[in-house]
Each structure stands twice: as structure tokens, then as C-alpha cells.
Enzyme design. Sequence first.
Site, PDB file in Angstrom:
ATOM      1  N   GLN A  85       0.820  -1.217   0.000  1.00 14.33           N
ATOM      2  CA  GLN A  85       0.000   0.000   0.000  1.00 14.33           C
ATOM      3  C   GLN A  85       0.857   1.273   0.000  1.00 14.33           C
ATOM      4  OE1 GLN A  85      -3.595  -0.860   0.586  1.00 14.33           O
ATOM      5  NE2 GLN A  85      -3.896   1.092  -0.423  1.00 14.33           N
ATOM      6  N   LYS A 135       1.734   1.833  -3.652  1.00 16.61           N
ATOM      7  CA  LYS A 135       0.509   2.085  -4.417  1.00 16.61           C
ATOM      8  C   LYS A 135       0.013   3.505  -4.159  1.00 16.61           C
ATOM      9  CE  LYS A 135      -2.589  -1.089  -4.060  1.00 16.61           C
ATOM     10  NZ  LYS A 135      -3.745  -1.940  -3.734  1.00 16.61           N
ATOM     11  N   LYS A 193      -2.808  -0.986   6.611  1.00 17.54           N
ATOM     12  CA  LYS A 193      -3.783  -2.032   6.292  1.00 17.54           C
ATOM     13  C   LYS A 193      -4.241  -2.667   7.593  1.00 17.54           C
ATOM     14  CE  LYS A 193      -5.758  -4.232   2.823  1.00 17.54           C
ATOM     15  NZ  LYS A 193      -6.195  -3.726   1.502  1.00 17.54           N
ATOM     16  N   GLY A 226     -12.661  -0.271   2.829  1.00 18.05           N
ATOM     17  CA  GLY A 226     -13.071  -1.655   2.638  1.00 18.05           C
ATOM     18  C   GLY A 226     -11.974  -2.508   2.014  1.00 18.05           C
ATOM     19  N   ASP A 227     -12.184  -3.794   1.995  1.00 21.27           N
ATOM     20  CA  ASP A 227     -11.332  -4.764   1.291  1.00 21.27           C
ATOM     21  C   ASP A 227     -12.160  -6.048   1.254  1.00 21.27           C
ATOM     22  OD1 ASP A 227      -8.531  -5.274   0.146  1.00 21.27           O
ATOM     23  OD2 ASP A 227      -8.681  -6.938   1.539  1.00 21.27           O
ATOM     24  N   THR A 282     -12.208   0.687  -8.252  1.00 23.16           N
ATOM     25  CA  THR A 282     -11.055  -0.201  -8.450  1.00 23.16           C
ATOM     26  C   THR A 282     -11.185  -0.924  -9.790  1.00 23.16           C
ATOM     27  OG1 THR A 282     -10.932  -0.473  -6.069  1.00 23.16           O
ATOM     28  CG2 THR A 282      -9.643  -2.002  -7.382  1.00 23.16           C
ATOM     29  N   ASN A 317     -16.340  -7.090  -5.495  1.00 23.00           N
ATOM     30  CA  ASN A 317     -16.402  -5.684  -5.908  1.00 23.00           C
ATOM     31  C   ASN A 317     -15.494  -5.394  -7.105  1.00 23.00           C
ATOM     32  OD1 ASN A 317     -14.795  -2.875  -5.387  1.00 23.00           O
ATOM     33  ND2 ASN A 317     -16.996  -2.642  -5.128  1.00 23.00           N
ATOM     34  N   SER A 360     -10.746   6.768  -2.850  1.00 27.20           N
ATOM     35  CA  SER A 360     -10.895   6.958  -1.402  1.00 27.20           C
ATOM     36  C   SER A 360     -10.280   8.295  -0.990  1.00 27.20           C
ATOM     37  CB  SER A 360     -10.184   5.842  -0.644  1.00 27.20           C
ATOM     38  OG  SER A 360     -11.011   4.708  -0.526  1.00 27.20           O
TER      39      SER A 360
HETATM   40  P1  NDP Z   1     -14.667  -9.070  -2.376  1.00 22.78           P
HETATM   41  O1  NDP Z   1     -14.766  -9.653  -1.017  1.00 22.78           O
HETATM   42  O2  NDP Z   1     -15.741  -8.167  -2.858  1.00 22.78           O
HETATM   43  O3  NDP Z   1     -14.493 -10.246  -3.468  1.00 22.78           O
HETATM   44  C1  NDP Z   1     -13.459 -11.160  -3.409  1.00 22.78           C
HETATM   45  C2  NDP Z   1     -13.673 -12.214  -4.476  1.00 22.78           C
HETATM   46  O4  NDP Z   1     -12.562 -13.079  -4.506  1.00 22.78           O
HETATM   47  C3  NDP Z   1     -14.886 -13.075  -4.244  1.00 22.78           C
HETATM   48  O5  NDP Z   1     -15.381 -13.518  -5.481  1.00 22.78           O
HETATM   49  C4  NDP Z   1     -14.300 -14.239  -3.441  1.00 22.78           C
HETATM   50  O6  NDP Z   1     -15.055 -15.442  -3.556  1.00 22.78           O
HETATM   51  C5  NDP Z   1     -12.951 -14.400  -4.096  1.00 22.78           C
HETATM   52  N1  NDP Z   1     -11.974 -14.892  -3.114  1.00 22.78           N
HETATM   53  C6  NDP Z   1     -11.606 -14.307  -1.943  1.00 22.78           C
HETATM   54  N2  NDP Z   1     -10.708 -15.047  -1.293  1.00 22.78           N
HETATM   55  C7  NDP Z   1     -10.517 -16.136  -2.054  1.00 22.78           C
HETATM   56  C8  NDP Z   1      -9.703 -17.275  -1.921  1.00 22.78           C
HETATM   57  N3  NDP Z   1      -8.899 -17.435  -0.864  1.00 22.78           N
HETATM   58  N4  NDP Z   1      -9.742 -18.182  -2.929  1.00 22.78           N
HETATM   59  C9  NDP Z   1     -10.541 -18.015  -4.016  1.00 22.78           C
HETATM   60  N5  NDP Z   1     -11.332 -16.945  -4.189  1.00 22.78           N
HETATM   61  C10 NDP Z   1     -11.324 -16.023  -3.235  1.00 22.78           C
HETATM   62  O7  NDP Z   1     -13.249  -8.344  -2.424  1.00 22.78           O
HETATM   63  P2  NDP Z   1     -12.729  -7.220  -3.427  1.00 22.78           P
HETATM   64  O8  NDP Z   1     -13.296  -7.440  -4.770  1.00 22.78           O
HETATM   65  O9  NDP Z   1     -12.903  -5.911  -2.759  1.00 22.78           O
HETATM   66  O10 NDP Z   1     -11.157  -7.515  -3.428  1.00 22.78           O
HETATM   67  C11 NDP Z   1     -10.554  -8.428  -4.344  1.00 22.78           C
HETATM   68  C12 NDP Z   1      -9.054  -8.178  -4.380  1.00 22.78           C
HETATM   69  O11 NDP Z   1      -8.823  -6.833  -4.816  1.00 22.78           O
HETATM   70  C13 NDP Z   1      -8.315  -8.309  -3.052  1.00 22.78           C
HETATM   71  O12 NDP Z   1      -6.993  -8.772  -3.303  1.00 22.78           O
HETATM   72  C14 NDP Z   1      -8.256  -6.876  -2.552  1.00 22.78           C
HETATM   73  O13 NDP Z   1      -7.200  -6.676  -1.640  1.00 22.78           O
HETATM   74  C15 NDP Z   1      -8.007  -6.163  -3.871  1.00 22.78           C
HETATM   75  N6  NDP Z   1      -8.331  -4.743  -3.872  1.00 22.78           N
HETATM   76  C16 NDP Z   1      -9.601  -4.311  -3.586  1.00 22.78           C
HETATM   77  C17 NDP Z   1      -9.893  -2.968  -3.639  1.00 22.78           C
HETATM   78  C18 NDP Z   1     -11.279  -2.457  -3.432  1.00 22.78           C
HETATM   79  O14 NDP Z   1     -11.492  -1.246  -3.613  1.00 22.78           O
HETATM   80  N7  NDP Z   1     -12.244  -3.280  -3.114  1.00 22.78           N
HETATM   81  C19 NDP Z   1      -8.848  -1.958  -3.915  1.00 22.78           C
HETATM   82  C20 NDP Z   1      -7.571  -2.530  -4.301  1.00 22.78           C
HETATM   83  C21 NDP Z   1      -7.343  -3.873  -4.244  1.00 22.78           C
HETATM   84  P3  NDP Z   1     -16.085 -15.824  -2.373  1.00 22.78           P
HETATM   85  O15 NDP Z   1     -17.224 -14.860  -2.489  1.00 22.78           O
HETATM   86  O16 NDP Z   1     -16.471 -17.232  -2.661  1.00 22.78           O
HETATM   87  O17 NDP Z   1     -15.306 -15.668  -1.104  1.00 22.78           O
END
Ligand code: NDP
Length: 444
Positions: free
Chosen positions: A111, A114, A126, A165-166, A209, A240, A376
Amino acid sequence: MSYVDEVFEMVVEKNPAQPEFHQAVKEVLDSLRIVIEENEEAYRKDALLERLVTPERQLLFRVPWVDDKGQVHVNNAFRVQFNSAIGPYKGGLRLHPSVNLGIIKFLGFEQIFKNSLTGLPIGGGKGGSDFDPKGKSDREVMAFCQSFMTELNKYIGADTDVPAGDIGTGAREIGYMFGQYKRIRGVYEGVLTGKGLSYGGSLARTEATGYGLLYLTEEMLKCNGHDIAGKTVAVSGSGNVAIYATQKAQQLGAKVVTVSDSTGWIYDPEGIDVALLKEVKEVKRARLTEYAANRPSAEYHEGKGVWTVKVDIALPCATQNELHLEDAKALVANGVIAVAEGANMPTTLEATEYLLENGVLFAPGKAANAGGVATSALEMSQNSERLSWSFEEVDSKLKGIMVNIFHNMDDAAKKYGKEGNYVVGANIAGFLKVVDAMTAQGIV
Ligand code: NDP
């Protein structure tokens, strides 16, 4: 031994059993070698790298909460305030059973660079907990969030540390946390981002994102002689980032044919139906089998497999280390042109090297997914001004920031003789600004 290797060894020794943190530090330090070796004596004297890889502050606390049956549970929670050289700590809160200190440290370390790359005044941090919001009632999630914030509120603030969020922390969780912060501290301030629109949230933050990932990917393709329109895309994840990456890719004329979750994946040769995906994931919080049941063109497969599909562009948007060497080999064999990371560190080091060696355009997460944190920071600006900008205004600023990030990393890669290596470019561009600020502020 070189300074870089010495510091990496120290990180492994002093932070045992934190493989994700080691991996993130290794990737960054390896790609900074050229810059560090140029300034080795001065950096070594100031212990600059030691300070960079050691968080300014690490908070570990327990979160007791009561479930609907009256049973008490205890979760572990973390906030790592990594580096505040260029602004207040900023970074999300992850709620997932896999969360531990090493994962939070890897995310906090990434982070720093970034946030620097966005060009906005935000430091790196974080946090999160091993609490799993899945399968919990709204009341149980609220009980957890309130207990979590009862401790965390002592260490954060609009000018100190502004979490977001994350994975597992969406609008519902941010709402409960914000309410508890306000109640305990008695101030109405922009202490969290990703808030609802009725209480200080920013338009376009939800989309940021995923949209930002596509703005950067489009610019990277354009500068390398490709047009995104007409390309086929594999997306992993269905949260997301994945949902809004899919939406923007399709708006730009590409066709997204896969999405996944932690149990399986979808292949939809007609192109993912974003409205249906949102209904399944955002409204019903259901599995992808529900998508397949309502979409005749879609095939549902158990387990992993999105990287085996023949596509031009791959966008890993789920979680860390989800694209391995064998996946990179399959993508290359199928003629992939570009991989851009929507998730944080989704590609293993070996897979990244393989993609780069095979001429695939590769945009690392710290650049490609920076649109979320950048927006953000725009939410923080709106909160400070006590104003709300229109969707178009935020979206156009986001696009400008992403295009700028691409050119900053591209220019840095060229300047240091690594043209086209955006991993090196992003790390160097992010690092130089932080180092300049750290040096100016003395030994702190
Ligand atoms: P969400 O919780 O909205 O979605 C995560 C997705 O990934 C879901 O489809 C989930 O499936 C899947 N997932 C999570 N963990 C695993 C795992 N161990 N194995 C397989 N699938 C998995 O999170 P986000 O979309 O917000 O975040 C996704 C990534 O993007 C993360 O790495 C986060 O750190 C990164 N990120 C997010 C930002 C944001 O603004 N949201 C900003 C920058 C980076 P299931 O529903 O089955 O758990």
C-alpha cells in the site's frame, strides 16, 4: 552481500512464518536494486531500507462479540500503520478467516508504494480480522463491527489513519464501523472511506477499483499498439473489483467470458451478464451456481480454471497468489497479450517472471488496482470540503489518475533501462517519492 540482500535476510529472520510479507518485500526490493545500488552508501547510513520494511506501528487486539444464540466468540484483529511519510495511513480492512499478521503486513507494505503512485497525499496502512462475515446475520456482523471499532477508534482519525473496505468489508460493514466511531468519539469526520452516499461517501467509489483497472489496461494496450475493443477477457473473482472490472471492460467493447468465486468458476462464451452477476453476488450474496442456473449460455465448473480459457487479456481480481506458474504457461500458450492485476499480489513471483520473459504486458496490482484508494482519497477531499462531487467529476479524475500512473511507471522503467517492465517501473516510481519525503523528515 549487497544492502538489498542483507535487508531481505533480516526481514525473513525477524518476521518468521510470514511468507506473503517476505514475498512482497522480495518483489519490491529486487526491482529497486538499480536505484538502491546507485545510492547504497547514503541509504545504508540512514538505515533507509530497514525503516521502510518495518512498520511505524502495529496494533494487535482481540474482538469479542456475541452471536444470535448468545455464544461469545473472539477474533484476532490487526491494524498495521506502515508508513506515514507522504500522508495519513490509508488502506483497507480485510475480514476473512485467512487473515493473519503476515498477510496484513504484505498488504500494508504494498500500500505504501501504491498510494505514492496515485500522486495523492496518503501513507500506507492495512488492517483486518480473521472474522468471516459470510453466513452471519446482519446483527452478528454489527456486533463484530462495533466491538472491532470500540478498540480501533483509539488509533485512527481523519488526519491520522483512514481505513477503507477490502475483502469481506463492504458498505454494510463500513456503515456499522462508522456509526460506532461517531458514537464513541463524538465527531463526524471522514475517518473511513467507502461510506454510503447518504453519510459522506463518494460517487464512483464502488466502481473505482474495477473501472480504474480498465482505464490503466486500456492505456497500457494503447501505448503498445493494441485496442481493447474486440478483445476477449478472463476475470477471476466475482466481488467488488471483479464486477466493476467486467462492467467497464464490456463498456469499452471487450468481451469478458469468465468469473469465479472460492468454490468454482463460470465460462460464458456470450459474455458475462453483469446485471445478473450483480443480482447474484451483491443482492442475494449467493454462489455462482445461481448465475449458471439463470443463464443458458453459461457453464459452471467446480474448483479453479479461469486461466485455462483462451483469452487476449487476463484480469486476476480475487485474492493473493491465485495465478501460478502453470496458469501463466497456459495463458501464454493461448496467446495472452496482457495481464493486469485487480487483486493485490494475485500472481506468484515465478508466474510474473514467466509472463515478463514471454513478452506479456504485465501491470502489477500496486499500479493497476490503485483506482480504489485514489478514489478513497478523493472521498477524503470531499469530506474535508464538506462537498460532494458528481459521478462524472470523480470518474474523470479517476481516469486521469490511472493514465498518469501508467505513464509514471512507464517513464521510470525507461529511465532505468527496463523499458516495458512495469513491475520495476511501478516500484521505482512509488519508492522515489516516499524516500524523498522520508529523507526530508529526518530520522523518524
Ligand atoms: P470481495 O470480497 O468483494 O471479493 C473477493 C472475491 O474473490 C470473491 O469472489 C471471493 O469469492 C474471491 N476470493 C476471496 N478469497 C478467495 C480465496 N482465498 N480463494 C478463491 N477466491 C477467493 O473483495 P474485493 O473485490 O474488494 O477484493 C478483491 C481483491 O482486490 C483483493 O486482493 C483486494 O485486496 C483487492 N483490492 C480491492 C480494492 C477495493 O477497492 N475493493 C482496492 C484494491 C485492491 P467468495 O465470495 O467465494 O469468497
